[in-house]
Design a protein around this motif. Structure first.
Motif, PDB file in Angstrom:
ATOM      1  N   UNK A   1       0.806  -1.221   0.000  1.00 51.04           N
ATOM      2  CA  UNK A   1       0.000   0.000   0.000  1.00 51.04           C
ATOM      3  C   UNK A   1       0.843   1.276   0.000  1.00 51.04           C
ATOM      4  N   UNK A   2       1.996   1.231  -0.667  1.00 54.40           N
ATOM      5  CA  UNK A   2       2.766   2.457  -0.877  1.00 54.40           C
ATOM      6  C   UNK A   2       2.049   3.307  -1.927  1.00 54.40           C
ATOM      7  N   UNK A   3       2.171   4.612  -1.817  1.00 54.26           N
ATOM      8  CA  UNK A   3       1.472   5.541  -2.696  1.00 54.26           C
ATOM      9  C   UNK A   3       2.460   6.097  -3.725  1.00 54.26           C
ATOM     10  N   UNK A   4       2.175   5.854  -4.988  1.00 54.75           N
ATOM     11  CA  UNK A   4       3.056   6.333  -6.053  1.00 54.75           C
ATOM     12  C   UNK A   4       3.032   7.857  -6.117  1.00 54.75           C
ATOM     13  N   UNK A   5       4.169   8.433  -6.447  1.00 59.16           N
ATOM     14  CA  UNK A   5       4.243   9.878  -6.681  1.00 59.16           C
ATOM     15  C   UNK A   5       3.773  10.133  -8.108  1.00 59.16           C
ATOM     16  N   UNK A   6       2.459  10.129  -8.283  1.00 60.44           N
ATOM     17  CA  UNK A   6       1.909  10.211  -9.626  1.00 60.44           C
ATOM     18  C   UNK A   6       2.223  11.543 -10.298  1.00 60.44           C
ATOM     19  N   UNK A   7       2.233  12.618  -9.543  1.00 61.50           N
ATOM     20  CA  UNK A   7       2.547  13.918 -10.137  1.00 61.50           C
ATOM     21  C   UNK A   7       3.960  13.907 -10.709  1.00 61.50           C
ATOM     22  N   UNK A   8       4.910  13.381  -9.926  1.00 61.88           N
ATOM     23  CA  UNK A   8       6.285  13.315 -10.397  1.00 61.88           C
ATOM     24  C   UNK A   8       6.456  12.351 -11.559  1.00 61.88           C
ATOM     25  N   UNK A   9       5.798  11.183 -11.476  1.00 64.12           N
ATOM     26  CA  UNK A   9       5.898  10.176 -12.534  1.00 64.12           C
ATOM     27  C   UNK A   9       5.358  10.724 -13.852  1.00 64.12           C
ATOM     28  N   UNK A  10       4.202  11.367 -13.794  1.00 67.54           N
ATOM     29  CA  UNK A  10       3.592  11.884 -15.016  1.00 67.54           C
ATOM     30  C   UNK A  10       4.422  13.010 -15.623  1.00 67.54           C
ATOM     31  N   UNK A  11       5.043  13.823 -14.768  1.00 68.72           N
ATOM     32  CA  UNK A  11       5.887  14.898 -15.285  1.00 68.72           C
ATOM     33  C   UNK A  11       7.123  14.337 -15.986  1.00 68.72           C
TER      34      UNK A  11
END
Length: 395
Positions: free
Chosen positions: A162-172
């Motif tokens: 249940x770790x939370x991906x850094x989606x903002x960073x990944x998408x950038x």
């Protein structure tokens, strides 16, 4: 006397469609037909060329799959989603429909177990190179990108820690490199996160889980933002026969109608159960995004807007024998490697979803022999507390 030996029972060999009346069915009918008759060659051409709506052969599409896809499209803010025979079929169609020999894909290091197996063992046989990275670290992703990288496969909430991906960073990072981002949104669901709203390119679901919600269907869903990618995914799925059952589609559509209600109740139960488990002396760690002690709590609240979901994990200090005693002491609880059912299920990733990893590989992810994942259902939470109290007493 009339000789009837040559009479032919025409009504048995000619099919007559049911006629619609002035009323309509409230429930969607199941359409199990494998083939569909067209009125002419011209009309068949029109269907294949997209100038007319219709069906030809169920492997290429059927009404129940179309309707289910449209409803999930509405939830995800997507268009033209495709229903497949399973969640892994959706993952495979997204990857194999778009990528080819010489391409490279990056995956999160805590994907669903079979997705990891696909990454580690299967894709190389087709000439597709793979790398896995920590989804909470966009810089690790940046370092892993190559000129031949074509896709990144991410789960917003990782399985099973249940770790939370850094989606903002990944998408950038992905956007700067011109790399597609595919999001397996099964854990999070559209109630918690809508990938297309944030710039993702592909959305995947195991419909089997929370969307259908009753452990009685096996289905997947995949949608692509780019129509050209969607066509490639569709063609691969049809060619390889990833056909969904009309009956399963019908059941999943029924489940969707209660999905928001089930999600709310299960989420509330999960929060209460996580807090109770955290107070138990035999529980060494509880992982739930809504708790302040979760390592990615701040990121979860920012990304998910307070929708922490129905999934939690916890760890006891003990070996597999201790874990087995706990499970055997709670026979009313479903011990099963699944999630998203109306009833609570408990899984033991070391012996199920992640058994394919080496002990060292599991340990690197924090998956010990005493690690459990819980998919919380909609029962009275007092029943769940009683079951887990009995289980922990046996440890």
């Amino acid at each position: 006397m009339t000789d009837r030996r040559n009479d032919r029972p025409q009504t048995l060999v000619r099919r007559h469609p049911l006629r619609e009346g002035v009323s309509r069915a409230v429930v969607t009918p199941i359409q199990p037909s494998v083939v569909y008759a067209s009125p002419s060659i011209d009309m068949l051409h029109a269907q294949y060329e997209g100038r007319a709506q219709g069906y030809t052969y169920a492997r290429e599409g059927h009404p129940n799959a179309t309707l289910l896809a449209q409803k999930i499209d509405m939830l995800e803010g997507a268009e033209g989603g495709l229903i497949t025979g399973s969640g892994m079929a959706a993952v495979t169609a997204a990857i194999m429909g778009i990528l080819g020999a010489g391409d490279h894909i990056i995956g999160a290091d805590q994907l669903y177990g079979r997705s990891l197996r696909l990454m580690h063992q299967d894709l190389a046989r087709f000439g597709i190179a793979t790398t896995v990275v920590d989804p909470t670290n966009p810089e690790a992703l940046r370092a892993a990108i190559r000129p031949e990288t074509k896709m990144i496969l991410i789960e917003v909430v990782s399985n099973p820690t249940l770790r939370i991906a850094d989606m903002e960073g990944i998408l950038a990072v992905a956007k700067a490199a011109g790399v597609r981002v595919a999001v397996d949104n099964t854990f999070t669901t559209p109630m918690g996160y809508r990938p297309f709203d944030h710039g993702a390119d592909i959305v995947i679901h195991s419909v089997t889980k929370l969307l259908a919600g009753h452990s009685d269907v096996t289905l997947g869903y995949v949608a692509a933002r780019d129509p050209a990618d969607a066509k490639k995914i569709y063609d691969f799925a049809v060619t390889t026969g990833m056909t969904p059952s009309p009956y399963d589609c019908w059941l999943a559509e029924r489940g969707l109608y209660t999905f928001p209600l089930r999600f709310d109740r299960a989420e509330a139960n999960a929060a209460k159960l996580a807090d109770w488990l955290a107070e138990q002396p035999k529980v060494a760690q509880v992982l739930y995004p809504g708790r302040p002690d979760h390592p990615d709590h701040a990121q979860a609240q920012k990304l998910l807007g307070g929708r922490n979901g129905n999934m939690l994990s916890f760890r006891i200090d003990g070996d597999e024998e201790a874990a087995n005693r706990m499970i055997m002491a709670m026979p009313e609880m479903a011990f099963a490697p699944t999630l998203g059912d109306v009833g609570t299920t408990v899984s033991h990733p070391p012996s199920s979803s992640h058994r394919g990893l080496t002990p060292a590989g599991r340990a690197a992810l924090g998956i010990t022999d005493g690690f459990f994942r819980v998919s919380v259902g909609i029962e009275d939470v007092e029943l769940l507390v009683a079951d887990f109290a009995a289980g922990l007493a046996a440890v």
